[in-house]
Write a protein that holds these residues in place. Structure first.
Motif, PDB file in Angstrom:
ATOM      1  N   PHE A   3       0.845  -1.182  -0.028  1.00  0.00           N
ATOM      2  CA  PHE A   3      -0.041  -0.090   0.170  1.00  0.00           C
ATOM      3  C   PHE A   3       0.698   1.313  -0.094  1.00  0.00           C
ATOM      4  O   PHE A   3       0.452   2.166  -0.710  1.00  0.00           O
ATOM      5  N   PRO A   4       1.872   1.301   0.783  1.00  0.00           N
ATOM      6  CA  PRO A   4       2.667   2.764   0.947  1.00  0.00           C
ATOM      7  C   PRO A   4       3.323   2.875  -0.436  1.00  0.00           C
ATOM      8  O   PRO A   4       3.646   3.744  -1.082  1.00  0.00           O
ATOM      9  N   ASN A  63      -0.422   3.772  -5.955  1.00  0.00           N
ATOM     10  CA  ASN A  63      -1.270   3.917  -7.521  1.00  0.00           C
ATOM     11  C   ASN A  63      -1.518   2.669  -8.076  1.00  0.00           C
ATOM     12  O   ASN A  63      -2.851   2.494  -8.618  1.00  0.00           O
ATOM     13  N   PHE A  64      -1.054   1.892  -7.951  1.00  0.00           N
ATOM     14  CA  PHE A  64      -1.227   0.235  -8.664  1.00  0.00           C
ATOM     15  C   PHE A  64      -2.389  -0.316  -7.821  1.00  0.00           C
ATOM     16  O   PHE A  64      -3.282  -0.882  -8.455  1.00  0.00           O
ATOM     17  N   PHE A 124      -5.796  -1.092  -9.689  1.00  0.00           N
ATOM     18  CA  PHE A 124      -6.303  -2.343 -10.023  1.00  0.00           C
ATOM     19  C   PHE A 124      -7.237  -2.869  -8.748  1.00  0.00           C
ATOM     20  O   PHE A 124      -7.337  -4.205  -8.439  1.00  0.00           O
ATOM     21  N   LYS A 125      -7.849  -2.039  -8.086  1.00  0.00           N
ATOM     22  CA  LYS A 125      -8.696  -2.557  -6.992  1.00  0.00           C
ATOM     23  C   LYS A 125      -9.658  -3.151  -7.357  1.00  0.00           C
ATOM     24  O   LYS A 125     -10.110  -4.084  -6.564  1.00  0.00           O
ATOM     25  N   ASN A 126     -10.218  -2.933  -8.393  1.00  0.00           N
ATOM     26  CA  ASN A 126     -11.657  -3.618  -8.772  1.00  0.00           C
ATOM     27  C   ASN A 126     -11.193  -5.274  -9.085  1.00  0.00           C
ATOM     28  O   ASN A 126     -11.955  -6.167  -8.785  1.00  0.00           O
ATOM     29  N   PHE A 148      -8.847  -2.602   0.187  1.00  0.00           N
ATOM     30  CA  PHE A 148      -8.748  -2.338  -1.129  1.00  0.00           C
ATOM     31  C   PHE A 148      -9.815  -1.355  -1.697  1.00  0.00           C
ATOM     32  O   PHE A 148      -9.717  -0.934  -2.692  1.00  0.00           O
ATOM     33  N   THR A 149     -10.886  -1.055  -0.827  1.00  0.00           N
ATOM     34  CA  THR A 149     -11.699  -0.059  -0.977  1.00  0.00           C
ATOM     35  C   THR A 149     -11.491   1.358  -1.061  1.00  0.00           C
ATOM     36  O   THR A 149     -11.898   2.136  -1.487  1.00  0.00           O
ATOM     37  N   PHE A 150     -10.350   1.637  -0.175  1.00  0.00           N
ATOM     38  CA  PHE A 150      -9.767   2.720   0.054  1.00  0.00           C
ATOM     39  C   PHE A 150     -10.695   3.628   1.040  1.00  0.00           C
ATOM     40  O   PHE A 150     -10.847   4.914   0.621  1.00  0.00           O
TER      41      PHE A 150
END
Length: 362
Positions: free
Chosen positions: A153-154, A158-159, A163-165, A208-210
């Protein structure tokens, strides 16, 4: 000595800022568990479980090592702090950085684990002694999530966001697959192991939903899973020590003789299913509430494995403790016999009373 070695390794993992040292101790964290399974495992498949655990560790370490080599080859540093805050080139979308991200992602997914890299976990839980299952559920599984939070994550924010979906889709499939697989399992430790897979993947979806609500709920789920799964493995271990079997079909009506044991198992089941009033419920509610804003369809899909988790947990509890008291075992000649042994009842009661203070602490 194996537990002491494991705690030393985990302390290095949590404190180091060097990516290479993190890699060495990250992969070495499973060595004490392998030794515990080989030394204290009670079944004939313990060697198979140890080799499976070792092979998956090697597979994950290959991806991790290649990623570290690629990072050092281009950016000439192992410092996690420098890679996070001082090297902006890692945030650029290109094939080189994408390969590094995907290899790290695969390596960490094996530790959580994610389907189809999950078979080492179920075999390790089944073949490990009670203390091994407790260590695996409460500590080692959390190392994979910690790797996501400390490295992926840190450094590759951006990646992860881009690619979260696709990543969330992988975790959802892993949860649904585990939910349906449980329906065909009779080994109680393996059932709890699949519960762990569901909870860990559910927590990763929240990360991963941020979304702040989801991340907060995921942290609560990771924390409470350490207690609920530990308590369930401990209680099933007590049952196995007395009757030398974990096959669910052999048990029924234990409530007639084990009142305290029934009460403690009921508490563990409530925590596992996220009953209102438990911290698990608060964590799941926060994650679902945050996902509703992210994607309502995804929130509906997540209700399927959570529903299976609740139903199977209740069926496990009712099958164990209600109905007629009959224990079915097989002797060496594979003939079915029925035993209602007062000695076994006395032994289990004595073990439960002796360890009641440990259960209350958990």
């Amino acid at each position: 000595i194996y537990v002491t070695l494991l705690f030393f390794i985990l302390n290095i993992i949590f404190l180091t800022d060097n990516l290479l040292i993190f890699f060495l101790f990250f992969e070495a964290s499973l060595i004490p568990l392998i030794l515990i399974i080989l030394t204290f495992g009670s079944r004939n498949r313990k060697l198979y479980a140890s080799f499976l655990l070792f092979y998956y560790t090697i597979l994950g370490s290959i991806f991790f090592f290649i990623s570290i080599f690629l990072i050092y080859y281009r950016y000439e540093t192992f410092s996690i702090y420098s890679l996070t805050y001082h090297i902006s080139e890692l945030k650029i979308f290109n094939i080189y950085n994408t390969i590094i991200f995907l290899f790290l992602f695969l390596s960490f997914c094996i530790k959580i684990p994610v389907v189809p890299f999950h078979t080492w976990l179920t075999e390790a839980h089944v073949e490990a002694p009670t203390i091994g299952s407790i260590i695996l559920a409460s500590l080692i599984l959390k190392v994979g999530i910690f790797a996501f939070l400390k490295i992926l994550f840190p450094i590759f924010y951006n990646f992860c966001f881009f690619f979260k979906n696709e990543i969330i889709f992988i975790f959802v499939l892993s949860m649904i697959h585990s939910s349906f697989v449980i329906l065909s399992i009779f080994d109680m430790k393996k059932i709890i192991a699949y519960f762990s897979i569901i909870h860990m993947n559910f927590a990763m979806i929240g990360f991963f939903t941020f979304n702040f609500f989801c991340i907060e709920g995921s942290l609560l789920l990771v924390l409470t899973h350490s207690f609920s799964s530990t308590l369930l493995f401990f209680l099933i271990g007590l049952l196995y020590d007395s009757f030398k079997t974990r096959n669910l079909s052999y048990f029924s009506g234990l409530n007639f003789f084990y009142k305290k044991y029934t009460f403690y198992f009921f508490l563990a089941t409530l925590i596992n299913v996220g009953f209102p009033g438990t911290i698990t419920f608060i964590g799941e509610l926060k994650v679902i509430y945050g996902i509703l804003y992210y994607n309502p369809i995804l929130a509906f899909l997540l209700l399927i494995p959570l529903f299976f988790n609740f139903v199977i947990s209740m069926l496990l509890y009712t099958k164990l403790f209600f109905g007629s008291y009959v224990l079915e075992f097989y002797n060496q000649e594979k003939k079915a016999i029925y035993i209602n042994s007062l000695l076994q009842i006395y032994n289990l009661k004595k073990i439960v009373l002796k360890n009641s203070y440990l259960i209350l602490i958990l």
